[in-house]
Structure formats: C-alpha cells, structure tokens
Motif scaffolding. Structure first.
Motif, PDB file in Angstrom:
ATOM      1  N   ARG A 137       5.389  13.428  27.079  1.00  0.00           N
ATOM      2  CA  ARG A 137       5.897  12.665  25.948  1.00  0.00           C
ATOM      3  C   ARG A 137       5.471  11.201  26.075  1.00  0.00           C
ATOM      4  NH1 ARG A 137       6.366  16.926  24.220  1.00  0.00           N
ATOM      5  NH2 ARG A 137       8.199  18.040  23.397  1.00  0.00           N
ATOM      6  N   ILE A 138       4.991  10.653  24.960  1.00  0.00           N
ATOM      7  CA  ILE A 138       4.544   9.256  24.908  1.00  0.00           C
ATOM      8  C   ILE A 138       5.363   8.543  23.837  1.00  0.00           C
ATOM      9  CG2 ILE A 138       2.590   7.690  24.531  1.00  0.00           C
ATOM     10  CD1 ILE A 138       0.808  10.303  24.978  1.00  0.00           C
ATOM     11  N   ALA A 139       6.059   7.503  24.220  1.00  0.00           N
ATOM     12  CA  ALA A 139       6.899   6.773  23.270  1.00  0.00           C
ATOM     13  C   ALA A 139       6.170   5.558  22.712  1.00  0.00           C
ATOM     14  CB  ALA A 139       8.193   6.322  23.943  1.00  0.00           C
ATOM     15  N   ALA A 178      11.679   2.182  21.913  1.00  0.00           N
ATOM     16  CA  ALA A 178      10.607   2.942  22.565  1.00  0.00           C
ATOM     17  C   ALA A 178      10.663   2.755  24.077  1.00  0.00           C
ATOM     18  CB  ALA A 178       9.250   2.505  22.020  1.00  0.00           C
ATOM     19  N   ALA A 179      10.895   1.514  24.521  1.00  0.00           N
ATOM     20  CA  ALA A 179      11.011   1.250  25.964  1.00  0.00           C
ATOM     21  C   ALA A 179      12.212   1.968  26.544  1.00  0.00           C
ATOM     22  CB  ALA A 179      11.124  -0.259  26.201  1.00  0.00           C
ATOM     23  N   GLN A 180      13.302   1.988  25.797  1.00  0.00           N
ATOM     24  CA  GLN A 180      14.520   2.671  26.260  1.00  0.00           C
ATOM     25  C   GLN A 180      14.292   4.168  26.407  1.00  0.00           C
ATOM     26  OE1 GLN A 180      17.811   2.688  23.463  1.00  0.00           O
ATOM     27  NE2 GLN A 180      19.287   2.463  25.111  1.00  0.00           N
ATOM     28  N   MET A 181      13.476   4.741  25.521  1.00  0.00           N
ATOM     29  CA  MET A 181      13.176   6.166  25.604  1.00  0.00           C
ATOM     30  C   MET A 181      12.460   6.504  26.906  1.00  0.00           C
ATOM     31  SD  MET A 181      12.012   6.810  21.640  1.00  0.00           S
ATOM     32  CE  MET A 181      11.913   8.603  21.688  1.00  0.00           C
ATOM     33  N   VAL A 182      11.550   5.622  27.326  1.00  0.00           N
ATOM     34  CA  VAL A 182      10.850   5.845  28.596  1.00  0.00           C
ATOM     35  C   VAL A 182      11.820   5.658  29.756  1.00  0.00           C
ATOM     36  CG1 VAL A 182       8.897   5.172  30.043  1.00  0.00           C
ATOM     37  CG2 VAL A 182       8.713   5.005  27.546  1.00  0.00           C
ATOM     38  N   ASP A 188       7.690  10.167  29.130  1.00  0.00           N
ATOM     39  CA  ASP A 188       7.126   9.918  30.459  1.00  0.00           C
ATOM     40  C   ASP A 188       6.475   8.549  30.549  1.00  0.00           C
ATOM     41  OD1 ASP A 188       7.622  12.670  31.566  1.00  0.00           O
ATOM     42  OD2 ASP A 188       6.317  13.197  29.877  1.00  0.00           O
ATOM     43  N   VAL A 189       5.830   8.140  29.467  1.00  0.00           N
ATOM     44  CA  VAL A 189       5.210   6.812  29.387  1.00  0.00           C
ATOM     45  C   VAL A 189       5.451   6.262  27.988  1.00  0.00           C
ATOM     46  CG1 VAL A 189       3.400   7.381  31.057  1.00  0.00           C
ATOM     47  CG2 VAL A 189       2.963   7.633  28.613  1.00  0.00           C
ATOM     48  N   GLY A 190       5.193   4.986  27.851  1.00  0.00           N
ATOM     49  CA  GLY A 190       5.290   4.379  26.534  1.00  0.00           C
ATOM     50  C   GLY A 190       4.279   3.260  26.398  1.00  0.00           C
TER      51      GLY A 190
END
Length: 259
Positions: A137-139, A178-182, A188-190
């Motif tokens: 997953r890429i945020a 988006a940063a919070q999702m990572v 896995d990365v953003g």
C-alpha cells in the motif's frame, strides 16, 4: 439628590453603550483564524508559539486541511482571516473572486519525499513503488484537492510508474492524513511533505527526497481574506511570517524560502 443620581446613572449608561462597539471591535481585532495547508502543521505550530510570546494578547486559532477544500470553504463564507495554501493557485482563485484584501504572495516552496516507518525509504526510488513486493500500500494525498497529492502523481507519471501503482494506492484527505496512514500501518510507504518527514517523531526514519524536476513546483502562497482586512492582529502576524525568525523555522522543516 435622587434626580442627580439618576442623571449620573443615565450618563454612565450612555457612555458605556457608546463604548460597547469599540470594546467589541478591540476584542475581535485581537482574535483571528488561520486556514493552513496540512504540510504546515508542525512548522506553523512552532511559528505561532513564537508569535504568542511576543503578542500574548492575540488569540490565534489555526485549522489545517487540504488547500482545495479550504478554498471552497472560504468561497462559501468560512470565517478564516488568513489562508496559507500549499499551491498559490488557490489564493489566486480567491483573489479573482474578490474575496481577499491582499494580492496572493509566495511564502515558501515545498518538497515531497518517499517515507516509511517500516522500510528504509532512503534506499527506495519511485520505480521501487511499482516493483518492490514488500510495498503493498502506498499513501498519497488526494490529487483532486491536495497539491501534495497532485505533485506525487506528477512525479510518478514522470517516472513511468503511475499506471503500475494504481492497485497499491490509498488516498489521504490531505498530506498529513497520508503521513498518518503510513505511521499507523495502513500503508507501507507514502509520498509525503518533506516538512512532515522532518518532524522529530517522523525524522527517526529516513526518507528519500524526490527530484523536483519530476513535478511542477510546490509554490505555496497566502492571502488575507476580506474578513481579516482591517484586523491589526492579522497584519502583525503576516509581518511576523516575513521575519528571519519565522523563516528559520520554515527552513528547519525543509521549506525553501522565496528569493
């Protein structure tokens, strides 16, 4: 005697009533609300803390979000006095709609990075986002209304991986989301703002700075809205943002100062 007391009371009341608008204006003039792009979350918090040391009588409220959505809110009457956008095109849009009292002005240039708290992002490239099996997953921020998300898309398109990463993408409401999702493990990365990756809690994990030739510049601009016009505290804060002290904070978080 009673007549005299009554007259004095009436005089006092008339003076007090006449002063109420001035008192109300004075209280209002020392309060203001900032709408700010979420890439500023840490840098602007630090700047506001410094500002409050010099103006303890000024009540500053800041709301963070995506620049596109905040533009829509201001156009619909949201009570913001200053708008710091991650893309100067949004302040320009407000200016063209006659909703500002200042011309749009550049306050910084932003950068984007690949960041992860589980992988060594300093060893990752944009091409790895499409081929590395560890990356499920890429945020990124939603490109339709978040400038940092749009620049992430542009960079992946320039690297030739945009189509390949589609099944792996998850979208944050803004770049902080988006940063919070990572950070939470939802991705896995953003591709996030350098200003967020340099916050001490996130800076414990390395990042990869994306070549800025792969996307349009993140030219960030601000305006004072019609609501903020005439508010002396707003003027003080805008001037403080132009000081070396405020610029030092911005540069510490990876922003490039105009000029």
């Amino acid at each position: 005697m009673n007549l005299r007391n009554t007259s004095l009371k009436r005089l006092f009341l008339s003076v007090l009533i006449a002063a109420l608008p001035m008192l109300s204006f004075s209280a209002q003039a020392e309060r203001f609300t900032i709408a700010a792009a979420s890439d500023l979350r840490f840098a602007l918090d630090d700047i506001i803390a410094l500002y409050r040391e010099r103006h303890p009588d000024h009540a500053v409220r800041v709301i963070y979000g995506s620049s596109g959505k905040m533009t829509t809110q201001i156009m619909n009457g949201a009570p913001y006095d200053i708008f710091f956008s991650a893309d100067i095109r949004f302040p320009q849009r407000l200016h063209e709609a006659d909703l500002t009292v200042t011309d749009p002005a550049v306050y910084a240039i932003g950068r984007i990075v690949i960041w992860s708290n589980t992988l060594d992002a300093s060893q990752l490239t944009l091409r790895d986002l499409a081929t590395d099996e560890r990356i499920r997953r890429i945020a990124i921020a939603q490109p339709s209304h978040a400038p940092y998300g749009l620049r992430a898309r542009e960079a992946m398109e320039a690297a030739g991986v945009w189509e390949a990463v589609q099944p792996r993408l998850v979208f944050g409401e803004n770049i902080a989301h988006a940063a919070q999702m990572v950070e939470s493990g939802a991705a896995d990365v953003g591709i996030i703002a350098l200003s967020l990756a340099l916050f001490p809690a996130l800076a414990e994990h390395p990042h990869h700075l994306i070549d800025d030739s792969l996307h349009n510049p993140l030219t960030q601009g601000y305006v004072v809205t019609r609501r903020g016009g005439g508010n002396a505290a707003v003027t003080h804060f805008v001037r403080f943002m132009e000081t070396d002290e405020a610029h030092d904070v911005m540069e510490r978080y990876g922003f490039v100062m105009p000029g």
